[in-house]
Design an enzyme around this catalytic site. Sequence first.
Site, PDB file in Angstrom:
ATOM      1  CE  LYS A   1       4.523  -1.485  -4.719  1.00 36.58           C
ATOM      2  NZ  LYS A   1       4.082  -2.624  -3.873  1.00 36.58           N
TER       3      LYS A   1
ATOM      4  NE  ARG B   1       5.923  -5.366  -9.354  1.00 35.88           N
ATOM      5  CZ  ARG B   1       4.859  -4.663  -8.977  1.00 35.88           C
ATOM      6  NH1 ARG B   1       4.672  -3.451  -9.400  1.00 35.88           N
ATOM      7  NH2 ARG B   1       4.006  -5.199  -8.163  1.00 35.88           N
TER       8      ARG B   1
ATOM      9  NE  ARG C   1       0.070  -9.108  -5.878  1.00 38.46           N
ATOM     10  CZ  ARG C   1      -0.891  -8.473  -5.198  1.00 38.46           C
ATOM     11  NH1 ARG C   1      -1.949  -9.125  -4.784  1.00 38.46           N
ATOM     12  NH2 ARG C   1      -0.770  -7.197  -4.940  1.00 38.46           N
TER      13      ARG C   1
HETATM   14  P1  AP5 Z   1      -1.621  -0.300  -1.206  1.00 32.58           P
HETATM   15  O1  AP5 Z   1      -1.350   1.116  -0.927  1.00 32.58           O
HETATM   16  O2  AP5 Z   1      -2.550  -0.642  -2.308  1.00 32.58           O
HETATM   17  O3  AP5 Z   1      -0.257  -1.110  -1.320  1.00 32.58           O
HETATM   18  P2  AP5 Z   1       0.668  -1.373  -2.589  1.00 32.58           P
HETATM   19  O4  AP5 Z   1       2.048  -1.519  -2.076  1.00 32.58           O
HETATM   20  O5  AP5 Z   1       0.415  -0.342  -3.634  1.00 32.58           O
HETATM   21  O6  AP5 Z   1       0.085  -2.780  -3.002  1.00 32.58           O
HETATM   22  P3  AP5 Z   1      -0.241  -3.396  -4.409  1.00 32.58           P
HETATM   23  O7  AP5 Z   1      -0.964  -4.690  -4.117  1.00 32.58           O
HETATM   24  O8  AP5 Z   1      -0.934  -2.437  -5.300  1.00 32.58           O
HETATM   25  O9  AP5 Z   1       1.167  -3.684  -4.920  1.00 32.58           O
HETATM   26  P4  AP5 Z   1       1.611  -4.666  -5.983  1.00 32.58           P
HETATM   27  O10 AP5 Z   1       2.998  -4.218  -6.090  1.00 32.58           O
HETATM   28  O11 AP5 Z   1       1.439  -6.110  -5.768  1.00 32.58           O
HETATM   29  O12 AP5 Z   1       0.550  -4.401  -7.129  1.00 32.58           O
HETATM   30  P5  AP5 Z   1       0.597  -3.536  -8.456  1.00 32.58           P
HETATM   31  O13 AP5 Z   1      -0.732  -2.930  -8.638  1.00 32.58           O
HETATM   32  O14 AP5 Z   1       1.791  -2.651  -8.501  1.00 32.58           O
HETATM   33  O15 AP5 Z   1      -2.178  -0.950   0.168  1.00 32.58           O
HETATM   34  C1  AP5 Z   1      -2.550  -2.309   0.240  1.00 32.58           C
HETATM   35  C2  AP5 Z   1      -3.674  -2.479   1.285  1.00 32.58           C
HETATM   36  O16 AP5 Z   1      -3.170  -2.157   2.573  1.00 32.58           O
HETATM   37  C3  AP5 Z   1      -4.879  -1.552   1.075  1.00 32.58           C
HETATM   38  O17 AP5 Z   1      -6.037  -2.212   1.517  1.00 32.58           O
HETATM   39  C4  AP5 Z   1      -4.587  -0.352   1.967  1.00 32.58           C
HETATM   40  O18 AP5 Z   1      -5.758   0.313   2.380  1.00 32.58           O
HETATM   41  C5  AP5 Z   1      -3.870  -1.041   3.117  1.00 32.58           C
HETATM   42  N1  AP5 Z   1      -2.887  -0.186   3.757  1.00 32.58           N
HETATM   43  C6  AP5 Z   1      -2.027   0.686   3.153  1.00 32.58           C
HETATM   44  N2  AP5 Z   1      -1.248   1.281   4.085  1.00 32.58           N
HETATM   45  C7  AP5 Z   1      -1.622   0.742   5.282  1.00 32.58           C
HETATM   46  C8  AP5 Z   1      -1.176   0.921   6.608  1.00 32.58           C
HETATM   47  N3  AP5 Z   1      -0.194   1.770   6.919  1.00 32.58           N
HETATM   48  N4  AP5 Z   1      -1.750   0.185   7.591  1.00 32.58           N
HETATM   49  C9  AP5 Z   1      -2.743  -0.682   7.311  1.00 32.58           C
HETATM   50  N5  AP5 Z   1      -3.211  -0.888   6.059  1.00 32.58           N
HETATM   51  C10 AP5 Z   1      -2.657  -0.191   5.069  1.00 32.58           C
HETATM   52  O19 AP5 Z   1       0.838  -4.690  -9.547  1.00 32.58           O
HETATM   53  C11 AP5 Z   1      -0.145  -5.676  -9.808  1.00 32.58           C
HETATM   54  C12 AP5 Z   1       0.347  -6.597 -10.905  1.00 32.58           C
HETATM   55  O20 AP5 Z   1       0.578  -5.828 -12.108  1.00 32.58           O
HETATM   56  C13 AP5 Z   1       1.695  -7.284 -10.626  1.00 32.58           C
HETATM   57  O21 AP5 Z   1       1.541  -8.476  -9.885  1.00 32.58           O
HETATM   58  C14 AP5 Z   1       2.205  -7.525 -12.061  1.00 32.58           C
HETATM   59  O22 AP5 Z   1       1.574  -8.633 -12.641  1.00 32.58           O
HETATM   60  C15 AP5 Z   1       1.747  -6.266 -12.785  1.00 32.58           C
HETATM   61  N6  AP5 Z   1       2.781  -5.194 -12.755  1.00 32.58           N
HETATM   62  C16 AP5 Z   1       2.668  -3.974 -12.157  1.00 32.58           C
HETATM   63  N7  AP5 Z   1       3.792  -3.262 -12.314  1.00 32.58           N
HETATM   64  C17 AP5 Z   1       4.643  -4.049 -13.020  1.00 32.58           C
HETATM   65  C18 AP5 Z   1       5.977  -3.880 -13.470  1.00 32.58           C
HETATM   66  N8  AP5 Z   1       6.667  -2.763 -13.211  1.00 32.58           N
HETATM   67  N9  AP5 Z   1       6.535  -4.906 -14.161  1.00 32.58           N
HETATM   68  C19 AP5 Z   1       5.870  -6.037 -14.448  1.00 32.58           C
HETATM   69  N10 AP5 Z   1       4.601  -6.268 -14.029  1.00 32.58           N
HETATM   70  C20 AP5 Z   1       3.989  -5.279 -13.312  1.00 32.58           C
END
Ligand code: AP5
Length: 212
Positions: free
Chosen positions: A8, A83, A166
Amino acid sequence: MGPPGAGKGTQARLISRRLGIPQISTGDILRQSVQDGTALGRKAHRYMERGELVPDEIVVRIVKERLEREDCRNGFILDGFPRNMPQAEALSRELQKTSRDIDWSINISVPDEEIMKRLSGRRVCLQCGETYNMYFSPPPRDELCGKCSTPLMQREDDKEETIRKRLQVYHEGTEPLIDYYTLNGKLITVDGSGAAEEISERIDKALKDSFG
Ligand code: AP5
């Protein structure tokens, strides 16, 4: 939309650069608050380190305030929000107040096994925000950012046990939004496997095919 590690953030950054609209990542905003040691950050940290969702009222307030800023007037891309159903409904209510709405919801689909590898290999630059993966897109030298040479960090919620939690939270709380946005006629789903550039092309094509 998509499970943790679906790409994402990676895809949102590409779309943001291409369209010149801000990427609003609730995860990034929360992590910044944790790093700054604010009251909000201290509260959020308890949930984030366990892989749980931060309470809706906190996240909805963050997004509401962010959407009021000038740079969102010509559009924005939300990354990691909404979410769950209460967040989706709150977003819809907030946008209606200024006669706006979500145009599209992009769902990136990736199997759980692939997610484990992506997240355990992820490294981020806290200085410039660039993301790397030690398996798929490693930094050019050691664990240093290729753009600004800052030492890269591993997110504390990228530990195996927390990744599993997660994924569980995603399947239970977030996945139902796929039906919600499908019924609203706003959802496109793309296969999230393959290189980031390929996925970006798939998103472009799906948007053009679906919405012109
Ligand atoms: P990346 O692009 O970072 O993926 P992502 O989907 O953004 O993953 P996140 O881990 O950031 O998502 P998340 O939803 O758990 O975390 P968030 O920060 O929103 O890519 C991931 C990895 O894969 C990277 O190493 C990248 O290089 C690699 N990659 C990407 N594309 C690739 C490809 N095509 N092929 C190979 N590799 C690839 O949330 C974190 C925490 O914050 C949550 O757990 C929660 O506690 C809180 N939070 C955030 N938003 C909310 C909300 N709306 N409500 C409540 N709590 C929230």
